[in-house]
Motif scaffolding. Structure first.
Motif, PDB file in Angstrom:
ATOM      1  N   SER A   1      -4.503   6.828  -0.584  1.00 41.51           N
ATOM      2  CA  SER A   1      -5.562   6.240  -1.417  1.00 41.51           C
ATOM      3  C   SER A   1      -6.040   4.936  -0.779  1.00 41.51           C
ATOM      4  CB  SER A   1      -5.105   6.035  -2.865  1.00 41.51           C
ATOM      5  OG  SER A   1      -4.125   5.038  -2.974  1.00 41.51           O
ATOM      6  N   THR A   2      -5.115   4.155  -0.280  1.00 42.49           N
ATOM      7  CA  THR A   2      -5.484   2.921   0.420  1.00 42.49           C
ATOM      8  C   THR A   2      -6.255   3.259   1.707  1.00 42.49           C
ATOM      9  OG1 THR A   2      -3.426   1.989  -0.448  1.00 42.49           O
ATOM     10  CG2 THR A   2      -4.556   0.721   1.263  1.00 42.49           C
TER      11      THR A   2
ATOM     12  N   SER B   1      -6.657   3.833  -5.835  1.00 47.53           N
ATOM     13  CA  SER B   1      -6.892   2.494  -5.293  1.00 47.53           C
ATOM     14  C   SER B   1      -8.292   2.072  -5.711  1.00 47.53           C
ATOM     15  CB  SER B   1      -6.831   2.508  -3.763  1.00 47.53           C
ATOM     16  OG  SER B   1      -5.525   2.771  -3.329  1.00 47.53           O
TER      17      SER B   1
ATOM     18  N   GLY C   1       0.800  -1.233   0.000  1.00 39.35           N
ATOM     19  CA  GLY C   1       0.000   0.000   0.000  1.00 39.35           C
ATOM     20  C   GLY C   1       0.823   1.268   0.000  1.00 39.35           C
TER      21      GLY C   1
ATOM     22  N   ASP D   1      -0.098   7.444  -2.315  1.00 44.14           N
ATOM     23  CA  ASP D   1      -0.294   5.989  -2.326  1.00 44.14           C
ATOM     24  C   ASP D   1      -0.894   5.519  -0.996  1.00 44.14           C
ATOM     25  OD1 ASP D   1      -0.251   3.321  -2.909  1.00 44.14           O
ATOM     26  OD2 ASP D   1       1.922   3.110  -2.880  1.00 44.14           O
ATOM     27  N   ALA D   2      -0.259   5.900   0.100  1.00 44.63           N
ATOM     28  CA  ALA D   2      -0.762   5.465   1.415  1.00 44.63           C
ATOM     29  C   ALA D   2      -2.166   6.007   1.667  1.00 44.63           C
ATOM     30  CB  ALA D   2       0.194   5.924   2.520  1.00 44.63           C
TER      31      ALA D   2
HETATM   32 MG    MG Z   1      -2.303   3.079  -2.232  1.00 42.88          MG
END
Ligand code: MG
Ligand code: ADP
Length: 338
Positions: free
Chosen positions: A293-294, A247, A179, A290-291
């Motif tokens: 969106s998860t 995501s 993630g 990235d982190a």
């Molecule tokens: Mg992500």
């Protein structure tokens, strides 16, 4: 919302769309001194595209970015028996494992996102997540899940910042950086290019992209796909100098008895998070988008947008469980004032 889509669709005519679809072997010309290459790294398609007047320098720089991403994969893949992450997972329940500064810092950074998201983002999700196999349509049964659910908790990670070592305080803990590692790798790739003096580029790893500069005075146009219709866009965004991560529940999943099992896990249940279908985050750094969106995927529309609206210079586009699009406040203001 209609206005939003139409406004951005008009701009599509003035610049090319970022496309991960058309694969070309090796470093290839895109015309007008743009160069690109795709390669399979970290279980996804990595694409680098940049502007430079000389092919040799352009292609050498793309190769350097690819090598950097391959280096990160070697260290952080949970599937490679030799990776630092595998060594950590195999030994850290028994003793502190020295993982070196880079992996240590990324796991420590992950824990900061855990604290910020009320535990929605948690790299120990894999304590249960590793028992799913989406290709083989396998999910853990209730008993198996009950045995490992307590192991999902970032507080089980004990850090020693002098030795860059980590220990697991619960024997069933298993860490996976799926993630956050691609976003981290994308940032590192862009840093490689910045250090060489490049000013216009895109590095993308699957759903995580970072755009450096613009496209010869024009924005990049990034399409966000409909989570249920591959060829349809829900939004089209003109972007410069920004990171974008999406995501979705449509990338790795299977369905059983009408229930969709996919790769984003709610740490509270060990089961797939099912409030939304896709989340796109816009922000400065890909490690963060990235982190987040998860995280927002797990938090759901309401709590997720609340978190994003509290943050500075971060935006979100959420497609909820009914296919309805929601955007963060500053994105809404931007569209309204254009
Ligand atoms: Mg992500
Ligand atoms: P991808 O680009 O691989 O689709 P996402 O950003 O959508 O990545 O994140 C999904 C990945 O994150 C999963 O494949 C898994 O490796 C990891 N993951 C799943 N649930 C969580 C969670 N609750 N916290 C942190 N990481 C997670």
């Amino acid at each position: 919302m209609k206005k939003f889509t139409l406004l951005f669709a008009a701009l599509l005519l003035t610049a090319p769309v970022v496309s991960l679809a058309d694969s070309v072997a090796g470093c290839a010309s895109e015309g007008d001194n743009w160069w690109s290459e795709e390669r399979a790294i970290m279980g996804t398609e990595v694409r680098v595209e940049l502007w430079h007047i000389q092919q040799a320098e352009a292609c050498a720089a793309i190769e350097d970015v690819m090598l950097e991403l391959e280096r990160i994969e070697q260290a952080m893949s949970p599937f490679l028996p030799t990776s630092l992450l595998t060594q950590l997972n195999e030994n850290a329940a028994r003793r502190p494992v020295t993982v070196g500064e880079e992996l240590y810092n990324l796991i420590a950074h992950s824990v900061e996102f855990s604290a910020m998201t009320d535990g929605a983002f948690d790299v120990t999700y894999a304590s249960a997540g590793r028992f799913y196999d989406y290709r083989k349509k396998v999910s853990p049964d209730a008993d198996a899940l009950a045995q490992v659910i307590d192991a999902i908790d970032y507080k089980h990670l004990e850090f020693n910042s002098r030795k860059y070592s980590i220990r697991y305080l619960n024997e069933n803990v298993y860490v996976d950086l799926g993630g956050i590692a691609k976003g981290y790798a994308v940032d590192r790739g862009i840093e490689v290019l910045i250090s060489k003096g490049f000013t216009q580029a895109v590095v993308a790893a699957g759903g995580d992209s970072r755009i450096l500069g613009d496209r010869q005075g024009e924005p990049w146009i990034v399409g966000i796909r409909d989570p249920r219709k591959e060829d349809t866009m829900v939004a089209v965004l003109p972007l410069v100098d920004i990171s974008v991560s999406t995501s979705g529940d449509y990338e790795r999943y299977f369905e059983r008895d009408g229930v969709r099992y996919h790769h984003i896990i709610d740490p509270d249940t060990g089961d797939s998070a099912r409030d939304v279908r896709s989340v796109t985050i816009l922000g400065d750094q890909a490690v963060m988008t990235d982190a987040l969106s998860t995280s927002v995927f797990v938090l759901g529309t309401m709590r997720g947008l609340e978190l994003i609206n509290r943050m500075k210079d971060v935006d979100a586009i959420v497609v909820d469980g009914n296919g309805v699009m929601h955007v963060s406040n500053s994105l809404l203001e931007m569209v309204a004032t254009k």
